[in-house]
Write an enzyme that holds these catalytic residues in place. Structure first.
Site, PDB file in Angstrom:
ATOM      1  N   HIS A  47       0.827  -1.204   0.000  1.00  0.00           N
ATOM      2  CA  HIS A  47       0.000   0.000   0.000  1.00  0.00           C
ATOM      3  C   HIS A  47       0.867   1.262   0.000  1.00  0.00           C
ATOM      4  CE1 HIS A  47      -2.282   3.152   2.262  1.00  0.00           C
ATOM      5  NE2 HIS A  47      -3.151   2.876   1.312  1.00  0.00           N
ATOM      6  N   GLU A  50       2.082   1.803  -3.462  1.00  0.00           N
ATOM      7  CA  GLU A  50       1.017   2.364  -4.308  1.00  0.00           C
ATOM      8  C   GLU A  50       0.958   3.883  -4.163  1.00  0.00           C
ATOM      9  OE1 GLU A  50      -3.282   3.653  -3.596  1.00  0.00           O
ATOM     10  OE2 GLU A  50      -3.008   1.594  -2.888  1.00  0.00           O
ATOM     11  N   GLU A 127      -4.317   8.083   7.212  1.00  0.00           N
ATOM     12  CA  GLU A 127      -5.283   7.116   6.681  1.00  0.00           C
ATOM     13  C   GLU A 127      -5.534   5.994   7.697  1.00  0.00           C
ATOM     14  OE1 GLU A 127      -5.924   4.391   2.636  1.00  0.00           O
ATOM     15  OE2 GLU A 127      -4.076   5.529   2.920  1.00  0.00           O
TER      16      GLU A 127
END
Length: 420
Positions: A47, A50, A127
């Site tokens: 992640h 990404e 996040e």
């Protein structure tokens, strides 16, 4: 509309579907590298990578990446799942080559500039904090963890805060080296696309990459059990899961139809019995998820703390009843809902591009829609009831509870068991 598939000499696959009448196209690169491909010390790095893909390459800054697509009215984004990471764009047909060039650039030429790593580290930590503050998000991470304990498939995609704080530039580069080989990449496009032109461009951009052996992932082992976190929330969040077939299993469509009939819409058994007749919740649903070698039937609901036991008891009662008296009409309704959802979704080039990439990853080809519909239609009442009976009597279970859950039942008191 015709699906075309080509494989470059280094193993990279290109799959396209031209959709007449469209003036736009969706194009993306799907990488067979997600959360389950991480080693324990790498948890969260797929992640993180990404995020870093959009933070600059050897020829474009982060701003130039965004401007390249948005200057032509396009859209670019990415996501990470447990089995794949995807980078994709939606552009007008004249700009397909530009979109492919940008996507190739961010995958092949990332610079991982130290300052940008620190900036994005902060974004990801925010996040994680947001996810932890969202009960109906975080409970599924906890459910996944207890369903697949001590293995990659059970770990959170975002990763734990301490790992994210520690990742270095070398860690990112290592994950790319291990998992971003050409034979792990699928270039998929749908809409106003030219297959031969896309293959030629892929050869020019990716053809120099040397093939490398794909790293094997750990075989999934469904464990099960309980996880519960007491917190002073307004609602108790309840997630219950049962082991079910993976996406290469013949019974995958049976599990999907069963989950739709059980809790897939307003006419489903759980919605009608738990919400409409008893008023025990506002939201309740069931869904079937599948991975390469395992799957989960999941039921989620939010209710008041003193009604958790009633809600779980009624849910299990409905599951048992469905195994006994589900009707042909319910199975037919579930089949129609599945087919409608599939066909409606595929009116979008983005959905088509994603489906093709996943089918190539799973099967090495793109089954015709008629083949998929035939598999759905082949599921009959006998198979669904037998599957339901297995869920009630033999499938190991996992339970996650969050909120005001003092006194809520555990698996044993519900008559359920883990795999151990």
């Amino acid at each position: 509309m015709t699906v075309e598939l080509a494989t470059l000499s280094n193993g990279l696959r290109v799959v396209t579907e031209h959709m007449p009448g469209l003036e736009s196209a969706s194009v993306g690169l799907w990488v067979a590298a997600g959360g389950r491909h991480e080693r324990p010390e790498q948890n969260g790095i797929a992640h993180f990578l990404e995020h870093m893909a959009f933070k600059g390459t050897s020829s474009r800054s982060a701003l130039q990446i965004a401007e390249a697509i948005e200057d032509v009215g396009g859209y670019i984004n990415a996501y990470t799942s447990r089995e794949v990471t995807a980078y994709y764009a939606r552009v007008l047909k004249a700009d397909v080559a530009l979109a492919v060039d940008v996507l190739a650039d961010i995958l092949i030429n990332p610079v991982f500039e130290p300052r940008e790593i620190e900036v994005e580290r902060g974004v990801i930590l925010q996040e994680i904090g947001q996810a932890l503050d969202t009960p109906d998000d975080v409970i599924f991470d906890w459910l996944q963890e207890v369903a697949y304990p001590d293995q990659p498939l059970g770990r959170t995609i975002l990763g734990p805060e301490e790992r994210v704080r520690a990742f270095s530039r070398d860690d990112l580069a290592t994950f790319v080296q291990e998992h971003y080989g050409p034979d792990q990449l699928i270039l998929s496009a749908a809409g106003a696309v030219d297959h031969d032109a896309l293959v030629a461009q892929a050869e020019a951009l990716f053809g120099h990459l040397a093939p490398r052996a794909s790293a094997a992932h750990e075989t999934a082992r469904f464990g099960g059990g309980d996880v519960r976190r007491v917190k002073g929330l307004e609602q108790a969040h309840v997630a219950l899961a049962f082991e079910s077939p993976g996406y290469r299993d013949e019974d995958m469509y049976v599990s999907q139809i069963y989950s739709v009939a059980l809790g897939g819409g307003m006419s489903s058994r759980l919605f009608q019995e738990v919400r409409e007749k008893r008023g025990l919740c506002y939201t309740i649903f069931a869904q079937a998820g599948a991975y390469a070698d395992t799957g989960m039937i999941t039921v989620y609901a939010g209710t008041s703390g003193n009604q958790v036991g009633d809600l779980l008891g009624l849910t299990l009662s409905e599951m048992a009843r469905a195994a006994d008296d589900m009707t042909d009409a319910e199975v037919e309704r579930a089949r129609v809902q599945m087919k409608a959802g599939l066909l409606m979704g595929l009116e979008s080039p983005s959905s088509r591009a994603e489906r093709m990439a996943r089918m190539v990853q799973i099967w090495g080809r793109v089954p015709d829609l008629s083949e998929t519909i035939q598999r759905i239609d082949a599921v009959d009442l006998v198979r669904v009831k037998a599957f339901g009976a297995h869920m009630c009597s033999a499938a190991p279970a996992a339970l996650a509870l969050y909120g005001p859950i003092d006194g809520a039942p555990d698996l044993a008191s519900l008559g359920l068991r883990s795999a151990a």
